[in-house]
Design a protein around this motif. Sequence first.
Motif, PDB file in Angstrom:
ATOM      1  N   CYS A  96       0.882  -1.064   0.044  1.00 46.74           N
ATOM      2  CA  CYS A  96      -0.003  -0.131  -0.046  1.00 46.74           C
ATOM      3  C   CYS A  96       0.695   1.441   0.000  1.00 46.74           C
ATOM      4  O   CYS A  96       0.331   2.347  -0.165  1.00 46.74           O
ATOM      5  CB  CYS A  96      -0.873   0.037   1.234  1.00 46.74           C
ATOM      6  SG  CYS A  96       0.033   0.144   2.844  1.00 46.74           S
ATOM      7  N   MET A 104      -0.192   2.370   7.807  1.00 47.53           N
ATOM      8  CA  MET A 104      -1.377   2.744   6.579  1.00 47.53           C
ATOM      9  C   MET A 104      -2.572   3.239   7.169  1.00 47.53           C
ATOM     10  O   MET A 104      -3.107   4.310   6.765  1.00 47.53           O
ATOM     11  CB  MET A 104      -1.666   1.497   5.672  1.00 47.53           C
ATOM     12  CG  MET A 104      -2.603   1.783   4.766  1.00 47.53           C
ATOM     13  SD  MET A 104      -3.693   0.429   4.202  1.00 47.53           S
ATOM     14  CE  MET A 104      -4.756   0.077   5.854  1.00 47.53           C
ATOM     15  N   GLY A 109      -4.334   5.493   4.369  1.00 44.91           N
ATOM     16  CA  GLY A 109      -4.015   4.807   3.025  1.00 44.91           C
ATOM     17  C   GLY A 109      -5.205   3.672   3.043  1.00 44.91           C
ATOM     18  O   GLY A 109      -6.241   3.889   3.463  1.00 44.91           O
ATOM     19  N   ARG A 110      -5.046   2.882   1.651  1.00 43.14           N
ATOM     20  CA  ARG A 110      -5.758   2.007   1.302  1.00 43.14           C
ATOM     21  C   ARG A 110      -5.222   0.552   1.092  1.00 43.14           C
ATOM     22  O   ARG A 110      -4.147   0.306   0.323  1.00 43.14           O
ATOM     23  CB  ARG A 110      -6.480   2.445  -0.089  1.00 43.14           C
ATOM     24  CG  ARG A 110      -7.096   3.655  -0.122  1.00 43.14           C
ATOM     25  CD  ARG A 110      -8.348   3.705   0.364  1.00 43.14           C
ATOM     26  NE  ARG A 110      -9.080   5.135   0.055  1.00 43.14           N
ATOM     27  CZ  ARG A 110      -9.742   5.579   1.110  1.00 43.14           C
ATOM     28  NH1 ARG A 110      -9.685   5.315   2.406  1.00 43.14           N
ATOM     29  NH2 ARG A 110     -10.325   6.803   0.750  1.00 43.14           N
TER      30      ARG A 110
END
Length: 189
Positions: A96, A104, A109-110
């Motif tokens: 990621c 993350m 984040g994804r």
Amino acid sequence: MIKKMSAGEKDTILIVADMMLAAAKTAPKGSGKNTVRGFVVTGAEKDKLADKMRELSQSYDMPFFNRDGNNVDQAHAVVVLGSIQKPFGLKACGMCGFPTCADMKKGHGRCVFNVTDLGIALGSAVEIAAEHHIDNRIMYTVGRAAVKLDYFVTAGEENGEEVEIAFGIPLYTGSKSVFFDRNPGAVLL
């Protein structure tokens, strides 16, 4: 009883939409965990979705939201698929862009597994539509509007409030696909 072709088409689209949800659910997952959520939109909720897309077209200054909203108006139903954001807790993945899942999550984040699984589910769903000769197109714009309207929560999807990434698949039958000519000014008969 005589059933008109148009009535049969609409009935078939709803059957195929249900099959698309099943295909999305059973699509292969990167780690075997299901983070994909979905539902079918028709009627007044579909109209509200198209209106939201046109509203977003104005606020984002992105004309293609308006074009896609017009396509949703013409569609008989819309399948919406999204993914909850649930890090897998791996110690050494980093795909990621963050060193750990905790990083993350902190960085908003994804998870690559969640996003990839959603992509595979979308592919499985549109394959079902194509196999049954139902015109369709994957649209980011539909998913964005559905998230803004909290449709995943309204639909009662487990962890629906965690869905941040979604796509929609409008479904249509007719002599010419309304999704074929992507020129925003085109008029289809």
